[in-house]
Design a protein around this motif. Structure first.
Motif, PDB file in Angstrom:
ATOM      1  N   ILE A 102       1.078  -1.149   0.186  1.00  0.00           N
ATOM      2  CA  ILE A 102      -0.298  -0.429   0.136  1.00  0.00           C
ATOM      3  C   ILE A 102       0.975   1.281  -0.065  1.00  0.00           C
ATOM      4  O   ILE A 102       0.493   2.539  -1.005  1.00  0.00           O
ATOM      5  CB  ILE A 102      -0.587  -0.332   0.981  1.00  0.00           C
ATOM      6  N   TYR A 103       1.782   1.068   0.761  1.00  0.00           N
ATOM      7  CA  TYR A 103       2.383   2.240   1.417  1.00  0.00           C
ATOM      8  C   TYR A 103       3.493   2.749   0.324  1.00  0.00           C
ATOM      9  O   TYR A 103       4.408   3.250   1.376  1.00  0.00           O
ATOM     10  CB  TYR A 103       2.833   2.857   2.532  1.00  0.00           C
ATOM     11  N   THR A 104       3.853   2.162  -0.230  1.00  0.00           N
ATOM     12  CA  THR A 104       5.521   2.262  -1.644  1.00  0.00           C
ATOM     13  C   THR A 104       4.861   2.396  -3.033  1.00  0.00           C
ATOM     14  O   THR A 104       4.115   2.181  -3.655  1.00  0.00           O
ATOM     15  CB  THR A 104       6.102   0.782  -1.381  1.00  0.00           C
ATOM     16  N   THR A 105       5.402   3.286  -4.058  1.00  0.00           N
ATOM     17  CA  THR A 105       5.194   3.167  -5.240  1.00  0.00           C
ATOM     18  C   THR A 105       6.279   1.968  -5.874  1.00  0.00           C
ATOM     19  O   THR A 105       6.785   1.356  -5.345  1.00  0.00           O
ATOM     20  CB  THR A 105       6.605   4.163  -5.937  1.00  0.00           C
ATOM     21  N   ALA A 106       4.674   1.353  -6.705  1.00  0.00           N
ATOM     22  CA  ALA A 106       5.034   0.530  -7.908  1.00  0.00           C
ATOM     23  C   ALA A 106       6.098  -0.010  -8.636  1.00  0.00           C
ATOM     24  O   ALA A 106       6.638   1.311  -9.050  1.00  0.00           O
ATOM     25  CB  ALA A 106       3.520   0.271  -8.262  1.00  0.00           C
ATOM     26  N   LEU A 107       6.633  -0.758  -8.727  1.00  0.00           N
ATOM     27  CA  LEU A 107       7.246  -1.401  -9.589  1.00  0.00           C
ATOM     28  C   LEU A 107       7.668  -0.062 -10.582  1.00  0.00           C
ATOM     29  O   LEU A 107       7.020   0.051 -11.685  1.00  0.00           O
ATOM     30  CB  LEU A 107       7.418  -2.740 -10.339  1.00  0.00           C
ATOM     31  N   ALA A 108       8.660  -0.010 -11.767  1.00  0.00           N
ATOM     32  CA  ALA A 108       9.153   1.220 -12.491  1.00  0.00           C
ATOM     33  C   ALA A 108       8.606   0.472 -13.411  1.00  0.00           C
ATOM     34  O   ALA A 108       8.804  -0.581 -14.109  1.00  0.00           O
ATOM     35  CB  ALA A 108       9.766   1.791 -12.964  1.00  0.00           C
ATOM     36  N   HIS A 109       8.421   1.515 -14.481  1.00  0.00           N
ATOM     37  CA  HIS A 109       6.914   0.519 -16.270  1.00  0.00           C
ATOM     38  C   HIS A 109       8.640  -0.015 -16.929  1.00  0.00           C
ATOM     39  O   HIS A 109       7.923  -0.772 -17.153  1.00  0.00           O
ATOM     40  CB  HIS A 109       7.303   1.683 -17.176  1.00  0.00           C
ATOM     41  N   PRO A 110      10.029   0.317 -17.291  1.00  0.00           N
ATOM     42  CA  PRO A 110      10.862  -0.973 -17.333  1.00  0.00           C
ATOM     43  C   PRO A 110      10.982  -2.001 -17.237  1.00  0.00           C
ATOM     44  O   PRO A 110      11.051  -2.765 -18.252  1.00  0.00           O
ATOM     45  CB  PRO A 110      11.864   0.252 -17.350  1.00  0.00           C
ATOM     46  N   ASN A 111      10.889  -2.100 -15.376  1.00  0.00           N
ATOM     47  CA  ASN A 111      11.070  -3.183 -14.803  1.00  0.00           C
ATOM     48  C   ASN A 111      10.038  -3.889 -15.496  1.00  0.00           C
ATOM     49  O   ASN A 111      10.701  -5.258 -15.236  1.00  0.00           O
ATOM     50  CB  ASN A 111      11.174  -3.090 -13.618  1.00  0.00           C
TER      51      ASN A 111
END
Length: 540
Positions: free
Chosen positions: A349-358
């Motif tokens: 919930i409290y974190t930025t999701a995986l970056a798109h390139p990954n």
């Protein structure tokens, strides 16, 4: 061969290490008592030779050290094929978002993330046989650590019981410690021991009159009002051992008729390497026919599935940062548990999701798996593992090296290892040697081959340093990462390794062991001389 190139000279690296390990006068003044406490803790580790440091910066794929330490099992991090596929996907004209992820999954739900989850649900799970099978839903996490923390802090409820393999990953331990389980509801069993699991379960299920808490646990488990979880890794990262998943599943089915016992499997080190013939790389759970979902028939073939055994695997974790050359993880579990995690799992919930390139990179890696490219790599990898185990024990036996100096773990020892290695189909001239791999049936060890091989020794740092001087990077592993008395140099093999790399490793280990043995004998002789001299003087 997988190689690692240093990117900084020694003076730069030494300067960095000094700046991070030696506090300045200003830092000492500013930190006060906190600094005093922290320095004392680090000094204690330094005195016991267990202080951790970052290794020197390196770049995989550059000519320098032969890599026997990274988790890049399929050598995909340097794969031109994966690189090309990734660049094609990330630069496609119809691709909208390229960078970042724009926030938490609860704020935004990028289409690429959603599509990868749905795709991996289909790839990693066996198609459902009927509508009554429990569907399996995938949810992405930024790391395997986050996924384990999320599951074990959230899912087990107060009054439930969890049983852990004694060698389970630190992230599981941390999740359990942060959970709402009472201390007497957390048990451990001896590594990979079905007998030990049965003993623990028998104690939990049988009421002990003098122990009211145990009686309460037994009553709850018998009635089904509490749940029991067994947590294991399919392939253990430090020992290279494979969990007896089918045996554990059968035991839970037999002892818990109310279906309130569940198996949780961490597939971090098995993903991409193992799998059934029809779906290679999907992991050990799939290889053993346990991937149909909770309550589904167990088996790879229709005949096996008709035997009547039900799957008790509630959740399994696949990570992308090892064999698949990416980062992040997917947790496969039921729709209800997925919804619960979305509502209560703080690392999600409290974190930025995986970056798109990954996400695109992981999708590209699974392309190669579906197309059969990684199957050749894993076949060669496991062939190298069998060859290394055979060759190393044979050469240690020939050199009469004491197991007290260095040895393979018991699960890799076999009385048939003395047979000739010349029949191995690994070619000395072929760089990858994957055109005619050594099949697992050709390997002598009783334990199936794995890419992880611990060299047990009470002197892991000298052995590692000796191999480093020969151009091979194999890291020492000591307490607190492994139990005291279980120190080792951990060898991680890769598809990019060759037969010559393995032979060089074996030669280096044996050479070091001979030299170390000679040093010990010389010290013994000197001690004898000193004792004789003292005895002579006392007589005079």
């Amino acid at each position: 061969m997988p190689v690692m190139k240093k990117t900084e000279n020694k003076s730069q690296t030494s300067l960095h290490n000094e700046s991070t390990s030696t506090p300045s006068l200003r830092e000492t003044y500013q930190l006060g008592s906190l600094g005093t406490t922290l320095r004392a803790a680090l000094a204690s580790r330094e005195a016991r030779s267990i202080k951790r440091r970052l290794p020197e910066p390196s770049v995989l794929g550059k000519q320098s050290l032969i890599d026997f330490t990274s988790n890049d099992y399929l050598s995909l991090s340097t794969s031109p094929l994966l690189r090309t596929r990734f660049l094609q996907k990330i630069t496609a004209k119809d691709r909208g978002q390229i960078l970042g992820s724009a926030g938490s999954r609860l704020l935004v739900n990028p289409d690429a993330h959603h599509r990868l989850e749905r795709r991996l649900e289909n790839i990693l799970s066996r198609p459902s046989r009927n509508e009554s099978d429990t569907p399996q839903v995938g949810i992405l996490f930024n790391s395997g650590f986050d996924a384990n923390m999320s599951f074990f802090t959230c899912i087990p409820q107060p009054g439930d019981v969890i049983i852990l393999d004694e060698y389970i990953h630190a992230s599981v331990w941390d999740g359990v410690r942060a959970s709402r389980l009472a201390q007497d509801c957390v048990k451990t069993f001896e590594h990979n021991s079905i007998e030990s699991i049965r003993t623990v379960l028998d104690r939990l299920l049988n009421v002990i009159p003098s122990d009211t808490s145990s009686a309460s646990i037994a009553e709850r488990l018998h009635s089904g009002s509490s749940s029991l979880f067994v947590a294991v890794e399919s392939l253990y990262s430090m020992d290279g051992t494979l969990a007896p998943l089918r045996e554990i599943n059968k035991l839970l089915s037999q002892l818990f008729p109310r279906k309130n016992a569940y198996l949780i499997v961490d597939e971090a080190h098995a993903t991409g390497i193992y799998g059934p013939p029809s779906r290679p790389g999907c992991g050990r759970v799939s290889q053993l026919g346990l991937d149909g979902g909770l309550g589904s028939p167990v088996g790879v073939t229709m005949r096996e599935m008709d035997d009547g055994e039900e799957c008790r695997v509630l959740a399994r974790l696949h990570t992308f940062g090892k064999a698949l050359a990416g980062s992040g993880a997917i947790l496969l579990t039921t729709p209800l548990l997925t919804s619960y995690l979305i509502n209560y799992a703080r690392p999600l919930i409290y974190t930025t999701a995986l970056a798109h390139p990954n996400v695109v990179l992981v999708d590209s890696a699974f392309d190669l798996m579906i197309e059969g490219e990684t199957e050749q790599l894993s076949t060669h990898l496991l062939a190298l593992s069998a060859y290394l185990a055979n060759l190393l024990q044979t050469e240690l036996d020939k050199a009469r090296i004491s197991p007290e100096i260095v040895c393979l773990p018991p699960h890799l020892l076999s009385p048939t290892l003395s047979r000739s290695l010349e029949s191995s189909s690994l070619s000395s001239n072929d760089h990858h040697d994957i055109s005619s791999p050594l099949s697992s049936s050709s390997s002598s060890p009783l334990h199936p081959p794995t890419p992880i091989m611990p060299l047990l020794t009470p002197h892991p740092r000298p052995l590692s340093a000796f191999l480093l001087a020969l151009g091979m990077n194999a890291r020492p592993i000591t307490w607190p990462t492994v139990p005291r008395g279980k120190e080792r140099v951990r060898v991680c093999l890769h598809s990019g390794n060759t037969k010559k790399d393995v032979e060089a490793l074996v030669s280096g280990v044996v050479e070091w062991a001979r030299g170390w043995t000679e040093q010990i004998e010389e010290k013994k002789e000197k001690n004898v001389v000193v004792v004789d001299s003292l005895q002579t003087q006392s007589k005079l």
